[in-house]
Design an enzyme around this catalytic site. Structure first.
Site, PDB file in Angstrom:
ATOM      1  N   GLU A 108     -10.217  18.005  35.871  1.00  0.00           N
ATOM      2  CA  GLU A 108      -8.933  18.671  35.597  1.00  0.00           C
ATOM      3  C   GLU A 108      -8.371  19.312  36.876  1.00  0.00           C
ATOM      4  O   GLU A 108      -7.174  19.283  37.128  1.00  0.00           O
ATOM      5  CB  GLU A 108      -9.106  19.723  34.502  1.00  0.00           C
ATOM      6  CG  GLU A 108      -9.396  19.085  33.148  1.00  0.00           C
ATOM      7  CD  GLU A 108      -9.571  20.122  32.058  1.00  0.00           C
ATOM      8  OE1 GLU A 108     -10.546  20.894  32.138  1.00  0.00           O
ATOM      9  OE2 GLU A 108      -8.735  20.174  31.141  1.00  0.00           O
ATOM     10  N   GLU A 128     -15.479  16.746  27.452  1.00  0.00           N
ATOM     11  CA  GLU A 128     -15.397  17.956  26.614  1.00  0.00           C
ATOM     12  C   GLU A 128     -15.672  17.692  25.145  1.00  0.00           C
ATOM     13  O   GLU A 128     -16.373  18.469  24.494  1.00  0.00           O
ATOM     14  CB  GLU A 128     -14.023  18.627  26.778  1.00  0.00           C
ATOM     15  CG  GLU A 128     -13.864  19.420  28.069  1.00  0.00           C
ATOM     16  CD  GLU A 128     -13.452  18.584  29.266  1.00  0.00           C
ATOM     17  OE1 GLU A 128     -13.543  17.336  29.197  1.00  0.00           O
ATOM     18  OE2 GLU A 128     -13.035  19.169  30.278  1.00  0.00           O
TER      19      GLU A 128
HETATM   20  N1  COA Z   1     -22.611  23.726  33.737  1.00  0.00           N
HETATM   21  C1  COA Z   1     -23.785  24.362  33.867  1.00  0.00           C
HETATM   22  N2  COA Z   1     -24.929  23.726  34.184  1.00  0.00           N
HETATM   23  C2  COA Z   1     -24.857  22.413  34.397  1.00  0.00           C
HETATM   24  C3  COA Z   1     -23.667  21.693  34.286  1.00  0.00           C
HETATM   25  C4  COA Z   1     -22.493  22.406  33.951  1.00  0.00           C
HETATM   26  N3  COA Z   1     -21.302  21.839  33.867  1.00  0.00           N
HETATM   27  N4  COA Z   1     -23.921  20.395  34.543  1.00  0.00           N
HETATM   28  C5  COA Z   1     -25.226  20.307  34.818  1.00  0.00           C
HETATM   29  N5  COA Z   1     -25.797  21.527  34.729  1.00  0.00           N
HETATM   30  C6  COA Z   1     -27.177  21.911  35.020  1.00  0.00           C
HETATM   31  C7  COA Z   1     -28.170  21.292  34.067  1.00  0.00           C
HETATM   32  O1  COA Z   1     -28.328  22.079  32.929  1.00  0.00           O
HETATM   33  C8  COA Z   1     -29.405  21.276  34.917  1.00  0.00           C
HETATM   34  O2  COA Z   1     -29.910  22.580  34.935  1.00  0.00           O
HETATM   35  P1  COA Z   1     -31.480  22.852  35.015  1.00  0.00           P
HETATM   36  O3  COA Z   1     -31.948  22.199  36.275  1.00  0.00           O
HETATM   37  O4  COA Z   1     -31.600  24.310  34.984  1.00  0.00           O
HETATM   38  O5  COA Z   1     -32.033  22.178  33.797  1.00  0.00           O
HETATM   39  C9  COA Z   1     -28.881  20.991  36.314  1.00  0.00           C
HETATM   40  O6  COA Z   1     -27.509  21.372  36.288  1.00  0.00           O
HETATM   41  C10 COA Z   1     -28.963  19.534  36.732  1.00  0.00           C
HETATM   42  O7  COA Z   1     -28.335  18.744  35.720  1.00  0.00           O
HETATM   43  P2  COA Z   1     -28.972  17.370  35.208  1.00  0.00           P
HETATM   44  O8  COA Z   1     -28.047  16.837  34.188  1.00  0.00           O
HETATM   45  O9  COA Z   1     -30.385  17.599  34.823  1.00  0.00           O
HETATM   46  O10 COA Z   1     -28.952  16.541  36.573  1.00  0.00           O
HETATM   47  P3  COA Z   1     -28.644  15.021  36.820  1.00  0.00           P
HETATM   48  O11 COA Z   1     -28.777  14.857  38.270  1.00  0.00           O
HETATM   49  O12 COA Z   1     -29.428  14.173  35.879  1.00  0.00           O
HETATM   50  O13 COA Z   1     -27.099  14.821  36.392  1.00  0.00           O
HETATM   51  C11 COA Z   1     -24.747  15.326  36.332  1.00  0.00           C
HETATM   52  C12 COA Z   1     -26.072  15.476  37.106  1.00  0.00           C
HETATM   53  C13 COA Z   1     -23.675  16.117  37.041  1.00  0.00           C
HETATM   54  C14 COA Z   1     -24.365  13.854  36.257  1.00  0.00           C
HETATM   55  C15 COA Z   1     -24.954  15.874  34.894  1.00  0.00           C
HETATM   56  O14 COA Z   1     -25.487  17.182  34.991  1.00  0.00           O
HETATM   57  C16 COA Z   1     -23.717  15.900  34.074  1.00  0.00           C
HETATM   58  O15 COA Z   1     -23.237  14.891  33.674  1.00  0.00           O
HETATM   59  N6  COA Z   1     -23.197  17.066  33.751  1.00  0.00           N
HETATM   60  C17 COA Z   1     -22.060  17.009  32.863  1.00  0.00           C
HETATM   61  C18 COA Z   1     -21.416  18.251  32.842  1.00  0.00           C
HETATM   62  C19 COA Z   1     -20.271  18.244  31.873  1.00  0.00           C
HETATM   63  O16 COA Z   1     -20.298  17.762  30.762  1.00  0.00           O
HETATM   64  N7  COA Z   1     -19.230  18.899  32.352  1.00  0.00           N
HETATM   65  C20 COA Z   1     -18.112  19.190  31.570  1.00  0.00           C
HETATM   66  C21 COA Z   1     -18.077  20.654  31.383  1.00  0.00           C
HETATM   67  S1  COA Z   1     -16.701  21.100  30.423  1.00  0.00           S
END
Ligand code: COA
Length: 706
Positions: A108, A128
Site C-alpha cells: 500500500e 489482508e
Molecule cells: N508483522 C509482524 N511480524 C511479522 C510479519 C508482520 N507483518 N511478517 C513476518 N513476521 C515475523 C514472523 O512472525 C516471524 O517472527 P518470529 O521469528 O518471531 O517467529 C518472522 O517475522 C519471520 O517470518 P517468517 O514468516 O517465519 O519468515 P519467512 O522468511 O519464512 O517469510 C515473509 C518472510 C515476509 C515472506 C513472511 O513473513 C510473510 O509472508 N509475511 C506476511 C506478512 C503479511 O501478511 N503482511 C500483511 C500485514 S497486513
C-alpha cells in the site's frame, strides 16, 4: 548505547535513499513509522534533495504493518495510513524499489508512491483478507486504478502474491531490474522524473470495468469464502472505488478495516499466522547443521502415499529414489509422478522445462541399493509392524550410518519401530497426509531416542519443501488422528441416536469444516480403518459402547468412493455424494437393534458433541505432553483435517466459544458413554478458573487486548 536506526538514509546525488532496517522482515511498527515519517519530512525539506527512493534492507522490502500491533492496545505516533496518504501528496516524487516481499501495508505504501520498480522475483500482494480484515491504507482504492478492477480483485480477494515480472505486465509496477542493480535503476528513474509534475495514483482513472465482474466475484466468494466476512467487505470496498470519489473511498475502506481488525475472524486468522511460525520453535531442538544436510531422499513404497511424498520432494528440487516390491508397482508409481507434473504443466502452473526436470528427479526400482547415498529415507510401506521391522533392517544394511530413517506410519508405535534398529537416534516419524503432494501438514513424530539434531534437520527439510511440520509425541494416532477418533466416534453415536450421515455432515460443514466426517470417510476409503478395527477387536473392552454401522457398510462392499458407494452413493465418474436410502435403512435398523429410540437431533447438538469430544481429546493430549502447545494442535487441525482457519483451530475456537459450556457437554457425554469420553482435568481447571488454552503459552501477539 546508541539507539537503533530503523530507517537509514543515504544520498545518491540529488536522490535520498531511505532504507527501512528492521530485521527480519522490516515490519512497520510504530518505531519504524516514526523514523520513516522523520526521514521523509527531512528529505522533503532538504533543498538538495530532488527525489526519494524508498526501499528495505536485507531480504525484503517489507512484510507490511506489524501484525502484532493489531491485537494490542492502540499506540501513539503516526499511522501507516497517514504516512501513505502524505507520500501521495508530497511535492517531490517518491519511488518504491521493491525486492523480496512487499505485502499488505508495504505494498500500500508502494502504491501511493509516484513510481514502482521491482526485481522480477519480488513478491507483491495484499494478504489482508487472509488475516481477516481489508487493506486499510488505500489498497482497495489504489490497486484498481493501477491494474484495473478484475486483476485488483484477484489479488485482494485471494491474498495471492504476484511476481515482479507479473506485476510489471499488469501495470502494478513501472519497471523491473535485477537485484544488484535495483537501487541504481530506482535512483536513475527518480532523477528522470524529478522536476516534472508528480504522478499521483489517486488521480488515475479506474480502467473500464467489465459488466459482470462484481457479480462473478460474489458468486466465487459464495463458494470459496463460506462463513467469512473479510472477503465480502473487501469486494465492497473495491466496488465503492468505482462508484465514489477517492477520498470517500478511503474513508469507507478505513471504516471497514477498523470494524474487522479486532473481530473474531481476524483474531482467529492472526492466531493461526503466528501459530504456524511458533510450531517451528521447539524448545530443546538441536543444531540441524551438525547432521548432513538433506538433499537426496529415498522413499519406500510407491503407492498413493509414497508417490505423493516423492512428488513433494521432487517439486522442491530434491532428487528422489523410490523402491517398491514389483516392477509393476514401480511403473504405476512413476506413472503417477509423471501425470501429476504433466497436469501442473497443462494448467500452466509450471513450465515445460520445469516439468521435465521434476519428472527426471524421481527414479524408481525394486532394489534398496538406490538408497546408498540418500540423506533421508521415508518409509511408506504397508501398515504392519513385521513389515516395518523388515524394511528398517534392510535400510540399515544399505544406508549411510548417518542417513535419517523416517516412517510415515499413521497407526503403529514409532518407539517400537525405532527400538528394533541398531541406531534409534536417527529414526523418527514423518507423518504426511494424503494426498502428500498437496496437504501441507507433516506431523514430525518424536520417539524417545531420536536426537535433537535429527529432529531439527527434519523440521528444516519439511519447511524447505513448503510444508508445515509440527512436532508431536508418540501415542496411538499421534495428535491429529487421536483427536479424529474421538470426534468421529460422536458422529457415529449420533447416527444411532437419531441423525443421518447427511445431517451430521451438513451441520459440521456449516460450522466450517471443509467436509463432513462421513464424506471424508468415503473419500479416504473405509477399508483402512475397518482393517485397524478388526485388528483391535480382540482387545476392545466389550462393555464399552461401539458403533457397528461402519463395519456393516464395509461388509456390504461399500468401501467409499472407490467402490461407488460408502456412507453415500456415487454416480459413475462423479465424486458428488448422494444420500442413499439403503444407508438410512441400515442406520435405523442398527438403532433398533441396539435399543435406541430415535429422536430429533439438532445441528447445534451435532456441533457441540463432535467439537466437545475433539477439544477434550486435544486437552488430554496437552496434559500428556504429546503436543507442546495448544496452538500446535490448532495448526494440525487447520492444515491436516480441514478445520476452518477462520475459526483459528479447535483449541482457539474453544477458548472463544466458552470452556464452561464445552465442559458441560463433555461431562454429559462421560455420563452416558463412560470411559470413552474421559473429561480432561486441564479442561476442567481452565473452565473453572476462567482460563484459556491460549494462556498456557503458544502463539503470541494475537489476542485482542483492551
Ligand atoms: N508483522 C509482524 N511480524 C511479522 C510479519 C508482520 N507483518 N511478517 C513476518 N513476521 C515475523 C514472523 O512472525 C516471524 O517472527 P518470529 O521469528 O518471531 O517467529 C518472522 O517475522 C519471520 O517470518 P517468517 O514468516 O517465519 O519468515 P519467512 O522468511 O519464512 O517469510 C515473509 C518472510 C515476509 C515472506 C513472511 O513473513 C510473510 O509472508 N509475511 C506476511 C506478512 C503479511 O501478511 N503482511 C500483511 C500485514 S497486513
Amino acid at each position: 548505547m546508541s539507539e537503533r536506526v530503523l530507517v537509514r538514509v543515504e544520498r545518491r546525488g540529488p536522490v535520498a535513499v531511505l532504507m527501512i532496517d528492521n530485521p527480519p522482515v522490516n515490519a512497520m511498527g510504530v518505531a519504524v513509522r516514526l523514523a520513516l515519517k522523520g526521514a521523509l519530512d527531512a528529505a522533503m525539506a532538504d533543498p538538495a534533495v530532488d527525489a526519494v527512493v524508498l526501499t528495505g534492507s536485507g531480504k525484503h522490502f517489507s512484510a507490511g504493518a506489524d501484525i502484532r500491533e493489531f491485537g494490542a492496545a492502540p499506540t501513539d505516533g503516526p499511522t501507516l495510513v497517514g504516512i501513505i496518504n502524505e507520500i501521495e501528496t508530497m511535492p517531490k516524487p517518491v519511488i518504491a524499489a521493491i525486492h523480496g516481499t512487499a505485502t499488505g501495508g508495504a505494498l500500500e505504501l508502494a502504491l501511493a508512491c509516484a513510481h514502482r520498480i521491482a526485481t522480477e522475483d519480488a513478491e507483491l500482494g495484499l494478504p489482508e483478507v487472509t488475516l481477516g480484515f481489508v487493506p486499510g491504507a488505500g489498497g482497495t482504492q489504489r490497486l484498481p486504478r493501477l491494474m484495473g478492477v478484475p486483476r485488483a480483485l484477484d489479488l485482494i480477494l485471494t491474498g495471492r502474491r504476484v511476481s515482479g515480472a507479473e506485476a510489471q505486465a499488469s501495470g502494478l509496477v513501472d519497471e523491473t531490474a535485477p537485484g544488484a542493480q535495483l537501487l541504481d535503476a530506482a535512483a536513475a528513474l527518480a532523477v528522470r522524473v524529478s522536476g516534472a509534475p508528480v504522478r499521483r495514483t489517486c488521480d488515475l482513472p479506474i480502467p473500464a470495468v467489465p459488466a459482470d465482474v462484481f457479480a462473478r466475484a460474489e458468486a466465487d466468494l459464495a463458494k470459496t469464502a463460506r462463513g467469512r466476512v473479510a472477503p465480502a467487505a473487501a469486494l465492497q470496498c473495491v466496488r465503492r472505488a468505482t462508484e465514489i470519489a477517492f477520498a470517500e473511498g478511503l474513508k469507507e475502506e478505513r471504516a471497514a478495516f477498523l470494524a474487522l481488525v479486532r473481530g473474531p475472524e481476524s483474531t482467529a486468522l492472526r492466531h493461526v499466522f503466528f501459530a504456524e511460525r511458533e510450531a517451528q520453535k521447539v524448545p530443546d531442538l538441536g543444531d540441524a547443521s551438525s547432521v548432513p544436510s538433506i538433499r537426496k531422499v529415498g522413499v519406500v513404497g510407491f503407492g498413493t502415499m509414497g508417490a505423493g511424498i516423492a512428488i513433494a520432494f521432487a517439486a522442491a528440487g530434491h532428487p528422489v529414489a523410490v523402491a517398491d516390491e514389483t516392477p509393476e508397482a514401480v511403473e504405476r508409481g512413476l506413472g503417477r509422478v509423471r501425470s501429476t507434473f504433466e497436469e501442473a504443466r497443462q494448467k500452466g502452473r509450471i513450465s515445460e522445462a520445469e516439468c521435465a526436470a521434476r519428472i527426471a528427479r524421481v527414479t524408481g526400482g525394486t532394489d534398496y541399493a538406490a538408497f546408498v547415498d540418500a540423506d533421508l529415507v521415508v518409509e511408506a510401506a504397508f501398515e504392519e509392524m513385521d513389515i516395518k521391522h523388515a524394511v528398517f533392517a534392510k535400510l540399515e544394511a544399505v544406508c549411510r550410518p548417518d542417513a535419517i530413517l523416517a516412517t510415515n506410519t499413521s497407526s503403529l508405535d514409532v518407539n517400537v519401530i525405532a527400538a528394533a534398529t541398531k541406531n534409534p537416534g536417527r529414526v523418527l516419524g514423518l507423518h504426511f497426509f494424503s494426498p502428500a503432494n498437496i496437504m501441507k501438514l507433516v506431523e514430525v513424530v518424536r520417539p524417545q531416542q531420536v536426537t535433537p539434531e535429527v529432529l531439527a534437520a527434519c523440521l528444516d527439510v519439511v519447511k524447505r519443501i513448503g510444508k508445515i511440520g509440527v512436532v508431536v509425541g508418540v501415542c496411538d494416532g499421534f495428535v491429529g488422528n487421536r483427536m479424529l477418533f474421538a470426534y468421529r466416534r460422536q458422529a457415529d453415536f449420533l447416527l444411532e441416536e437419531g441423525a443421518l450421515p447427511q445431517q451430521v455432515d451438513r451441520a459440521l460443514r456449516e460450522f466450517g469444516m471443509a467436509m463432513g466426517p462421513f464424506q471424508t470417510g468415503d473419500l479416504a476409503g473405509l477399508d483402512i480403518s475397518w482393517r485397524i478395527r478388526k485388528r483391535l477387536a480382540a482387545t476392545r473392552p466389550k462393555e464399552l459402547r461401539y458403533s457397528p454401522i461402519a463395519d456393516r457398510l464395509c461388509e456390504m462392499g461399500r468401501l467409499g468412493q472407490k467402490t461407488g458407494a460408502g456412507w453415500y452413493r456415487y454416480e459413475k465418474g462423479s465424486r458428488t455424494p448422494v444420500p442413499d436410502p439403503e444407508v438410512d435403512a441400515l442406520v435405523m435398523s442398527v438403532s433398533a437393534e441396539l435399543g435406541f429410540t430415535r429422536r430429533e437431533i439438532s445441528d447445534a447438538e451435532i456441533v457441540e458433541r463432535c467439537m466437545g469430544a475433539l477439544v477434550n481429546e486435544g486437552a488430554l493430549i496437552l496434559e500428556e505432553g504429546l503436543a507442546a502447545r495448544a496452538s500446535d494442535v490448532d495448526v494440525i487441525w487447520v492444515h491436516g483435517y480441514g478445520f476452518p482457519r477462520h475459526r483459528g483451530g479447535p483449541m482457539h475456537w474453544a477458548d472463544h466459544a466458552g470452556l464452561t459450556r464445552l465442559l458441560d457437554t463433555v461431562d454429559a457425554m462421560h455420563e452416558s458413554q463412560g470411559p470413552l469420553v474421559r473429561p480432561s482435568p486441564l479442561l476442567r481447571r481452565l473452565a473453572l478458573e476462567g482460563g484459556r488454552f491460549g494462556d498456557l503459552g503458544g502463539a503470541r501477539g494475537t489476542e485482542t487486548k483492551s
